[in-house]
Write a protein that holds these residues in place. Structure first.
Motif, PDB file in Angstrom:
ATOM      1  N   SER A  48      68.651 126.620  48.284  1.00  0.00           N
ATOM      2  CA  SER A  48      69.556 127.760  48.327  1.00  0.00           C
ATOM      3  C   SER A  48      70.872 127.474  47.591  1.00  0.00           C
ATOM      4  O   SER A  48      71.397 126.370  47.668  1.00  0.00           O
ATOM      5  CB  SER A  48      69.865 128.110  49.781  1.00  0.00           C
ATOM      6  N   PRO A  49      71.425 128.478  46.890  1.00  0.00           N
ATOM      7  CA  PRO A  49      72.733 128.301  46.257  1.00  0.00           C
ATOM      8  C   PRO A  49      73.874 128.405  47.260  1.00  0.00           C
ATOM      9  O   PRO A  49      75.012 128.025  46.961  1.00  0.00           O
ATOM     10  CB  PRO A  49      72.786 129.442  45.242  1.00  0.00           C
ATOM     11  N   SER A  50      73.586 128.936  48.464  1.00  0.00           N
ATOM     12  CA  SER A  50      74.631 129.082  49.472  1.00  0.00           C
ATOM     13  C   SER A  50      73.974 129.112  50.853  1.00  0.00           C
ATOM     14  O   SER A  50      72.745 129.091  50.981  1.00  0.00           O
ATOM     15  CB  SER A  50      75.430 130.365  49.236  1.00  0.00           C
ATOM     16  N   VAL A  51      74.800 129.150  51.879  1.00  0.00           N
ATOM     17  CA  VAL A  51      74.295 129.160  53.250  1.00  0.00           C
ATOM     18  C   VAL A  51      74.778 130.416  53.961  1.00  0.00           C
ATOM     19  O   VAL A  51      75.707 131.087  53.515  1.00  0.00           O
ATOM     20  CB  VAL A  51      74.753 127.907  54.031  1.00  0.00           C
ATOM     21  N   GLY A  52      74.123 130.711  55.077  1.00  0.00           N
ATOM     22  CA  GLY A  52      74.563 131.827  55.893  1.00  0.00           C
ATOM     23  C   GLY A  52      74.131 133.176  55.355  1.00  0.00           C
ATOM     24  O   GLY A  52      73.251 133.285  54.502  1.00  0.00           O
ATOM     25  N   PRO A  53      74.776 134.239  55.828  1.00  0.00           N
ATOM     26  CA  PRO A  53      74.399 135.610  55.441  1.00  0.00           C
ATOM     27  C   PRO A  53      74.499 135.867  53.940  1.00  0.00           C
ATOM     28  O   PRO A  53      73.839 136.771  53.425  1.00  0.00           O
ATOM     29  CB  PRO A  53      75.403 136.476  56.214  1.00  0.00           C
ATOM     30  N   ALA A  54      75.328 135.105  53.236  1.00  0.00           N
ATOM     31  CA  ALA A  54      75.497 135.324  51.796  1.00  0.00           C
ATOM     32  C   ALA A  54      74.350 134.743  50.981  1.00  0.00           C
ATOM     33  O   ALA A  54      74.219 135.037  49.792  1.00  0.00           O
ATOM     34  CB  ALA A  54      76.815 134.712  51.321  1.00  0.00           C
ATOM     35  N   ALA A  55      73.525 133.930  51.588  1.00  0.00           N
ATOM     36  CA  ALA A  55      72.415 133.310  50.866  1.00  0.00           C
ATOM     37  C   ALA A  55      71.411 134.371  50.434  1.00  0.00           C
ATOM     38  O   ALA A  55      71.157 135.334  51.172  1.00  0.00           O
ATOM     39  CB  ALA A  55      71.733 132.267  51.740  1.00  0.00           C
ATOM     40  N   PRO A  56      70.822 134.229  49.256  1.00  0.00           N
ATOM     41  CA  PRO A  56      69.892 135.262  48.760  1.00  0.00           C
ATOM     42  C   PRO A  56      68.594 135.367  49.536  1.00  0.00           C
ATOM     43  O   PRO A  56      67.974 136.426  49.565  1.00  0.00           O
ATOM     44  CB  PRO A  56      69.640 134.839  47.308  1.00  0.00           C
ATOM     45  N   VAL A  57      68.158 134.264  50.166  1.00  0.00           N
ATOM     46  CA  VAL A  57      66.903 134.258  50.926  1.00  0.00           C
ATOM     47  C   VAL A  57      67.218 134.309  52.413  1.00  0.00           C
ATOM     48  O   VAL A  57      68.046 133.530  52.918  1.00  0.00           O
ATOM     49  CB  VAL A  57      66.067 133.008  50.611  1.00  0.00           C
ATOM     50  N   ARG A  58      66.564 135.215  53.129  1.00  0.00           N
ATOM     51  CA  ARG A  58      66.740 135.302  54.569  1.00  0.00           C
ATOM     52  C   ARG A  58      65.992 134.147  55.229  1.00  0.00           C
ATOM     53  O   ARG A  58      64.764 134.099  55.219  1.00  0.00           O
ATOM     54  CB  ARG A  58      66.206 136.648  55.062  1.00  0.00           C
ATOM     55  N   ALA A  59      66.742 133.232  55.805  1.00  0.00           N
ATOM     56  CA  ALA A  59      66.152 132.047  56.429  1.00  0.00           C
ATOM     57  C   ALA A  59      67.080 131.541  57.524  1.00  0.00           C
ATOM     58  O   ALA A  59      68.300 131.765  57.478  1.00  0.00           O
ATOM     59  CB  ALA A  59      65.911 130.955  55.393  1.00  0.00           C
ATOM     60  N   TYR A  60      66.502 130.833  58.485  1.00  0.00           N
ATOM     61  CA  TYR A  60      67.314 130.276  59.566  1.00  0.00           C
ATOM     62  C   TYR A  60      68.147 129.094  59.082  1.00  0.00           C
ATOM     63  O   TYR A  60      69.263 128.871  59.551  1.00  0.00           O
ATOM     64  CB  TYR A  60      66.410 129.832  60.723  1.00  0.00           C
ATOM     65  N   VAL A  61      67.586 128.338  58.132  1.00  0.00           N
ATOM     66  CA  VAL A  61      68.264 127.141  57.619  1.00  0.00           C
ATOM     67  C   VAL A  61      68.276 127.190  56.102  1.00  0.00           C
ATOM     68  O   VAL A  61      67.256 127.507  55.474  1.00  0.00           O
ATOM     69  CB  VAL A  61      67.556 125.845  58.096  1.00  0.00           C
ATOM     70  N   HIS A  62      69.433 126.893  55.512  1.00  0.00           N
ATOM     71  CA  HIS A  62      69.557 126.825  54.064  1.00  0.00           C
ATOM     72  C   HIS A  62      70.051 125.432  53.668  1.00  0.00           C
ATOM     73  O   HIS A  62      71.039 124.951  54.218  1.00  0.00           O
ATOM     74  CB  HIS A  62      70.551 127.867  53.541  1.00  0.00           C
ATOM     75  N   TYR A  63      69.351 124.821  52.733  1.00  0.00           N
ATOM     76  CA  TYR A  63      69.811 123.562  52.152  1.00  0.00           C
ATOM     77  C   TYR A  63      70.302 123.853  50.732  1.00  0.00           C
ATOM     78  O   TYR A  63      69.560 124.396  49.911  1.00  0.00           O
ATOM     79  CB  TYR A  63      68.689 122.529  52.086  1.00  0.00           C
ATOM     80  N   THR A  64      71.526 123.489  50.452  1.00  0.00           N
ATOM     81  CA  THR A  64      72.063 123.656  49.110  1.00  0.00           C
ATOM     82  C   THR A  64      71.922 122.341  48.346  1.00  0.00           C
ATOM     83  O   THR A  64      71.388 121.356  48.862  1.00  0.00           O
ATOM     84  CB  THR A  64      73.542 124.054  49.161  1.00  0.00           C
ATOM     85  N   GLU A  65      72.409 122.339  47.121  1.00  0.00           N
ATOM     86  CA  GLU A  65      72.370 121.111  46.323  1.00  0.00           C
ATOM     87  C   GLU A  65      73.095 119.978  47.037  1.00  0.00           C
ATOM     88  O   GLU A  65      72.705 118.817  46.949  1.00  0.00           O
ATOM     89  CB  GLU A  65      72.995 121.364  44.952  1.00  0.00           C
ATOM     90  N   LYS A  66      74.143 120.329  47.767  1.00  0.00           N
ATOM     91  CA  LYS A  66      74.901 119.329  48.523  1.00  0.00           C
ATOM     92  C   LYS A  66      74.033 118.658  49.579  1.00  0.00           C
ATOM     93  O   LYS A  66      74.122 117.445  49.809  1.00  0.00           O
ATOM     94  CB  LYS A  66      76.106 119.996  49.182  1.00  0.00           C
ATOM     95  N   HIS A  67      73.164 119.428  50.213  1.00  0.00           N
ATOM     96  CA  HIS A  67      72.298 118.872  51.266  1.00  0.00           C
ATOM     97  C   HIS A  67      71.103 118.123  50.681  1.00  0.00           C
ATOM     98  O   HIS A  67      70.539 117.257  51.347  1.00  0.00           O
ATOM     99  CB  HIS A  67      71.790 119.992  52.174  1.00  0.00           C
ATOM    100  N   ASP A  68      70.692 118.483  49.477  1.00  0.00           N
ATOM    101  CA  ASP A  68      69.541 117.874  48.792  1.00  0.00           C
ATOM    102  C   ASP A  68      68.264 118.059  49.606  1.00  0.00           C
ATOM    103  O   ASP A  68      67.839 117.181  50.360  1.00  0.00           O
ATOM    104  CB  ASP A  68      69.780 116.382  48.536  1.00  0.00           C
ATOM    105  N   GLY A  69      67.659 119.238  49.435  1.00  0.00           N
ATOM    106  CA  GLY A  69      66.449 119.563  50.178  1.00  0.00           C
ATOM    107  C   GLY A  69      65.282 118.631  49.935  1.00  0.00           C
ATOM    108  O   GLY A  69      64.363 118.562  50.760  1.00  0.00           O
ATOM    109  N   LEU A  70      65.304 117.899  48.829  1.00  0.00           N
ATOM    110  CA  LEU A  70      64.235 116.935  48.577  1.00  0.00           C
ATOM    111  C   LEU A  70      64.283 115.769  49.561  1.00  0.00           C
ATOM    112  O   LEU A  70      63.258 115.129  49.811  1.00  0.00           O
ATOM    113  CB  LEU A  70      64.330 116.393  47.140  1.00  0.00           C
ATOM    114  N   ARG A  71      65.448 115.502  50.101  1.00  0.00           N
ATOM    115  CA  ARG A  71      65.603 114.377  51.028  1.00  0.00           C
ATOM    116  C   ARG A  71      65.550 114.807  52.494  1.00  0.00           C
ATOM    117  O   ARG A  71      65.474 113.966  53.385  1.00  0.00           O
ATOM    118  CB  ARG A  71      66.934 113.657  50.763  1.00  0.00           C
ATOM    119  N   GLN A  72      65.591 116.103  52.717  1.00  0.00           N
ATOM    120  CA  GLN A  72      65.601 116.610  54.083  1.00  0.00           C
ATOM    121  C   GLN A  72      64.188 116.845  54.595  1.00  0.00           C
ATOM    122  O   GLN A  72      63.269 117.118  53.824  1.00  0.00           O
ATOM    123  CB  GLN A  72      66.373 117.932  54.147  1.00  0.00           C
ATOM    124  N   SER A  73      64.037 116.760  55.902  1.00  0.00           N
ATOM    125  CA  SER A  73      62.780 117.174  56.521  1.00  0.00           C
ATOM    126  C   SER A  73      62.752 118.697  56.565  1.00  0.00           C
ATOM    127  O   SER A  73      63.778 119.339  56.805  1.00  0.00           O
ATOM    128  CB  SER A  73      62.677 116.618  57.942  1.00  0.00           C
TER     129      SER A  73
END
Length: 221
Positions: A89-114
């Motif tokens: 995701s490019p952002s988190v929360g309601p502003a994120a383009p995809v409706r999801a409970y959890v958003h990982y941005t580049e800062k979080h690095d979704g490749l490293r997250q479970s």
């Protein structure tokens, strides 16, 4: 032009008409006229052909967001009518383009997250790292994760033949998607797109195809 003293001196120096010089100033004259002006100034000119859609071709731009219309077709297929995780995701929360409970941005690095256990994930990965994200989605199936991954339908690419063809169910999307950019601009993709259905039930790819108006191009044997 200003270095030559203005429109009239520029015309006299180059042999171009004052109308042509005025057109150059407004960005309407020919390349030949511009080169004549550059030669008069003894300026070095570097020409480079620009494709306005090159970012989508070359993957230099990694912030293109999924068209909302496509996401609206996918939400009803989910248990909670929303994705559990968007790991790209490019952002988190309601502003994120995809409706999801959890958003990982580049800062979080979704490749490293479970991506959790038994979750539904929507993955619109940076096209510059498609292989890594496909490998990650495949690895997460061991935890029961279901991923719907958006990617270019580049069936002539090595990564498609080694990772996708006859290995992952594919829904080919009709037409060209209208992606959104990081600065709210819209850009029609110069390529066809596909959804990779990684994990989930055997019926899910067919349901995705029906919901999006796409067609199943590959079924795992």
């Amino acid at each position: 032009m200003e270095r030559l003293g203005g429109i009239r001196p520029a015309a006299e120096k180059t042999g171009l008409s004052m109308n042509t010089i005025q057109a150059l100033k407004q960005g309407r004259a020919t390349l030949r006229s511009y080169l004549i002006l550059a030669v008069a100034l003894k300026s070095r000119v570097r020409l480079q052909k620009i494709n306005p859609r090159a970012a989508l071709w070359t993957t230099k731009e990694n912030t293109w967001t999924t068209p909302p219309s496509l996401l609206q077709q996918l939400y009803p297929l989910l248990p909670g009518k929303t994705f559990d995780i968007d790991p790209c995701s490019p952002s988190v929360g309601p502003a994120a383009p995809v409706r999801a409970y959890v958003h990982y941005t580049e800062k979080h690095d979704g490749l490293r997250q479970s991506w959790g256990k038994g979750t539904y994930c929507y993955v619109n990965p940076p096209f510059s790292r498609l292989r890594a994200w496909i490998h990650k989605a495949l690895a997460e199936t061991g935890n029961g994760v279901v991923s719907i991954l958006l990617c270019p339908a580049r069936v002539d690419s090595i990564w498609w033949h080694t990772l996708v063809a006859d290995r992952i169910p594919v829904v080919m999307l009709r037409g060209r998607l209208q992606f959104g950019g990081g600065d709210n601009r819209q850009q029609k993709a110069p390529f066809a797109s596909a959804l990779l259905i990684i994990g989930g039930s055997a019926q899910l790819p067919k349901r995705v195809a029906e919901a999006t108006g796409g067609w199943l191009a590959s079924i795992v044997p």
